[in-house]
Scaffold this motif. Structure first.
Motif, PDB file in Angstrom:
ATOM      1  N   LEU A 400       0.694  -1.244   0.132  1.00 52.29           N
ATOM      2  CA  LEU A 400       0.220  -0.045  -0.138  1.00 52.29           C
ATOM      3  C   LEU A 400       0.773   1.177   0.030  1.00 52.29           C
ATOM      4  O   LEU A 400       0.124   2.320  -0.504  1.00 52.29           O
ATOM      5  N   ARG A 402       1.646   2.520   2.614  1.00 49.12           N
ATOM      6  CA  ARG A 402       1.496   3.288   4.054  1.00 49.12           C
ATOM      7  C   ARG A 402       0.943   2.307   5.338  1.00 49.12           C
ATOM      8  O   ARG A 402       0.914   1.123   4.806  1.00 49.12           O
ATOM      9  N   ARG A 442       6.157   3.820  -1.432  1.00 48.15           N
ATOM     10  CA  ARG A 442       5.603   5.206  -1.404  1.00 48.15           C
ATOM     11  C   ARG A 442       5.519   5.550  -2.814  1.00 48.15           C
ATOM     12  O   ARG A 442       4.589   6.081  -3.458  1.00 48.15           O
ATOM     13  N   ARG A 445       3.615   3.862  -5.395  1.00 48.68           N
ATOM     14  CA  ARG A 445       2.045   3.731  -5.256  1.00 48.68           C
ATOM     15  C   ARG A 445       1.476   5.087  -5.592  1.00 48.68           C
ATOM     16  O   ARG A 445       0.742   5.269  -6.487  1.00 48.68           O
ATOM     17  N   ARG A 446       2.348   6.028  -5.582  1.00 46.91           N
ATOM     18  CA  ARG A 446       1.979   7.592  -5.675  1.00 46.91           C
ATOM     19  C   ARG A 446       2.115   7.680  -7.248  1.00 46.91           C
ATOM     20  O   ARG A 446       0.905   8.142  -7.915  1.00 46.91           O
ATOM     21  N   GLN A 470     -10.551   2.262   0.082  1.00 42.71           N
ATOM     22  CA  GLN A 470      -9.051   2.157   0.160  1.00 42.71           C
ATOM     23  C   GLN A 470      -8.421   3.288  -0.875  1.00 42.71           C
ATOM     24  O   GLN A 470      -7.521   4.110  -0.578  1.00 42.71           O
ATOM     25  N   THR A 471      -9.164   3.713  -1.920  1.00 44.34           N
ATOM     26  CA  THR A 471      -8.848   4.943  -2.816  1.00 44.34           C
ATOM     27  C   THR A 471      -8.746   5.980  -1.881  1.00 44.34           C
ATOM     28  O   THR A 471      -8.010   6.849  -2.130  1.00 44.34           O
ATOM     29  N   ASP A 474      -5.900   6.288  -0.061  1.00 43.41           N
ATOM     30  CA  ASP A 474      -4.776   6.484  -0.838  1.00 43.41           C
ATOM     31  C   ASP A 474      -4.673   7.882  -1.042  1.00 43.41           C
ATOM     32  O   ASP A 474      -3.561   8.588  -1.151  1.00 43.41           O
ATOM     33  N   GLU A 477      -3.390  10.011   1.787  1.00 45.44           N
ATOM     34  CA  GLU A 477      -1.989   9.775   2.233  1.00 45.44           C
ATOM     35  C   GLU A 477      -1.054  10.438   1.288  1.00 45.44           C
ATOM     36  O   GLU A 477      -0.117  11.130   1.615  1.00 45.44           O
TER      37      GLU A 477
END
Length: 622
Positions: A400, A402, A442, A445-446, A470-471, A474, A477
């Motif tokens: 994830l 995070r 991180r 994922r970003r 979850q989105t 995200d 975060e």
């Protein structure tokens, strides 16, 4: 002319259908062969007093001092024309042999006609499409069984297809609707012996895992239903001709496969798709047959389609036209998953999961570094005693990028009982494991989320009213707000039209990718070609460029190489036969995607003997 010169001139030919022992050329392409050879071919025909309209294919031997003049009278109009006469000439012995196939019940036939003509031939694209259709049906898997009419027709039937007006008809489902021309719709349902292409796509993406109910809207003779039921899946269907009394029931997945091709009225087609959509709980799969205008021009027009020789109606589409029709009918985004196959999601959470997974990279975390020393003996003991639990939790953290919430870790209850909160467990892991792994995660994922949002904007999808939890986590975060994420994605998307920026990114990619080929024209970078396994290693901008183009085509199932055209806004996909094992794999498929025109061109090179091979494979894969 002598044998050495003949062989030299034949070897110099750059066009034609090239087999190991011969080259085949249509007479329309003869002006492109060396002039001396062209004159010899014409002189042979004149010397043997063969009328000019009695041969249209020349076969040039690559080993002997010989050639053949072949007559395929239906070359342009028959998808697989039969040989009528062959005149084989031995130029060494100055002898010839004439074979008349007129009375043969099983004459030799011709395949892959596009290889024998120039690209400027008016029927070039149609010939390519015919070859591509046969390859998709699996008819070219063994070329030893395709050379004669009877064996070819038997092969077609054994694969569950039927040849109508030169095109392969699959198991299309139909709707009853009497017409004043009495078009016979039931004739288009062909027996098939394996799952249809739309069902195979569903299987590939894990939708046939037993968790979803299935309804086949227009199931024909029920071939898919029998196969699905044999695997214990909940599958029902309806068809106006073969299962007219079956109930139309709601299901998670609804397939309307090759149905709209056979409906004469445009409004009825829309009603059929809308009817299937009404039954859909989560995902609708729409598929239709594709064809180009040159093929359609051969038939009797009827409304917006054609009438076949079997008195059946067919409405063919282009890839982009099919997408537009689906979206107009449903006012929903249609997602290309393969040529002629689209997904339309009613469950928008499922759609977002599907689209995000398209852009989510997978990284194999090796944990090579040893755990960092922790001063507190209690913490050291905790990780030693419950190593498997913390290892699993850390894997989710890396996935994830995070700290997970309780719902995102399946052993959360065990972890909470041990340390109290998820955040505390996360802090302990940061002290125990290598933080650099998390920073890499991180960043990935970003970038994946940014690519997902940018590609969604390219597809002009409606903004989602609701997003998966979850989105939402995200976005908070990695971007703080949804507005910030959209703003950054918009900026990234606009950059794909900046040719200077694309050039810079391609030059950088050429330096960093394990393998790639950069081609220059006039001392300027023209294209970057790389294997699809390196797609995830590209910069976010180039990933958006490629992924935006793929929205018009689908997924890279049978594609190995990707070519980015730096200045023209185009993308070319190349598929090869047995790429992984052959040193010089043969080109099987080429697809050119034109983003500005929102159009896709398909080219096929399927032939086990056709020598369109990839040289220097090691330039593309390490």
């Amino acid at each position: 002319m002598n044998a050495p010169l003949f062989n030299e001139l034949v070897s110099a030919i750059q066009i034609g259908k090239k087999l190991p022992d011969a080259i085949y050329l249509h007479d329309s392409a003869l002006l492109s062969v060396p002039d001396k050879l062209h004159k010899v071919i014409l002189a042979v025909g004149n010397a043997l007093k063969i009328p000019r309209d009695q041969w249209n294919i020349v076969k040039l031997s690559r080993k002997d001092f010989a050639l053949s003049l072949l007559h395929y009278p239906d070359f342009e109009h028959d998808a697989y024309p039969a040989l009528k006469q062959s005149v084989t000439v031995n130029l060494e012995k100055l002898s010839h042999k004439v074979t008349d196939y007129t009375s043969y019940d099983n004459p030799p036939i011709l395949h892959r006609k596009e290889t024998m003509v120039l690209e400027t031939h008016p029927l070039y694209e149609e010939f390519q499409q015919i070859t591509q259709e046969g390859e998709r049906a699996g008819l070219y898997d063994n070329s030893r069984h395709i050379g004669f009419k009877a064996s070819w027709e038997a092969l077609i039937n054994s694969h569950g297809y039927e040849l109508v007006d030169g095109r392969l008809f699959r198991n299309s489902a139909l709707l009853n609707n009497a017409d004043n021309q009495q078009i016979e719709r039931d004739k288009t349902a062909i027996v098939r012996y394996e799952l249809s292409a739309p069902m195979k796509v569903l299987a590939k993406h894990g939708f046939l895992n037993g968790q979803y109910s299935i309804f086949d809207y227009g199931c024909g003779r029920g071939d898919d239903l029998r196969e699905l039921e044999a695997h214990g899946l909940d599958a029902l269907g309806w068809d106006p001709n073969f299962l007219p009394d079956a109930d139309k029931v709601n299901a998670d997945l609804v397939n309307i496969g090759f149905v709209i091709n056979v409906i004469e009225e445009r409004n009825e087609r829309m009603e059929a798709i809308q009817g299937a959509w009404e039954l859909t709980k989560k995902l609708l799969v729409v598929s239709a047959m594709l064809a180009n205008e040159s093929y359609l021009a051969r038939f009797t027009p009827y409304k917006d389609g054609i009438i076949t020789s079997r008195n059946t109606f067919q409405k063919y589409y282009t890839q982009s036209e099919l997408k537009m029709f689906i979206e107009l009918s449903l006012d929903e985004a249609a997602i290309a998953v393969a040529p002629g196959i689209y997904f339309v999601f009613k469950d928008k959470y499922l759609e977002q999961d599907y689209l995000q997974n398209r852009h989510k990279r997978k990284h194999n975390w090796e944990h090579k570094s040893k755990p960092i020393n922790v001063k507190e003996a209690r913490t050291q003991l905790l990780f030693t005693k419950h190593g498997e639990l913390f290892e699993g939790f850390w894997e989710v953290c890396l996935l994830l990028g995070r700290c997970p919430v309780k719902e995102e870790f399946d052993r959360a209850e065990d972890l909470l009982a041990l340390v109290g909160t998820m955040k505390k467990a996360f802090r302990l892991c940061l002290a125990f494991y290598d933080k650099e792994e998390l920073e890499i995660s991180r960043k990935m994922r970003r970038e994946d989320l940014l690519v997902y949002f940018a590609v969604s904007l390219f597809g002009k999808r409606k903004p989602y009213k609701h997003q998966p939890e979850q989105t939402k986590r995200d976005i908070k975060e990695f971007f703080e707000t949804h507005k910030s994420a959209q703003s950054q994605a918009t900026e990234l998307l606009f950059q794909i039209s900046d040719t200077q920026r694309i050039e810079q990114e391609c030059l950088a990619a050429h330096q960093t990718l394990p393998q790639s080929v950069l081609v220059e024209e006039c001392d300027q970078p023209h294209s970057l070609t790389f294997h699809k396994q390196y797609l995830d290693l590209l910069s976010p901008l180039l990933r958006v460029y490629v992924s935006s183009a793929l929205q018009l085509y689908g997924e890279l199932e049978d594609i190995q190489l990707i070519k980015i055209h730096i200045t023209s806004g185009k993308l070319t996909l190349l598929g090869y036969e047995d790429f992984e094992h052959e040193d010089n794999p043969r080109l099987k498929e080429r697809v050119k995607i034109k983003m500005a025109e929102q159009d896709v061109d398909f080219f096929d090179y399927v032939d086990e003997q056709y020598l369109a091979v990839l040289e220097g494979k090691d330039q593309y894969v390490a």
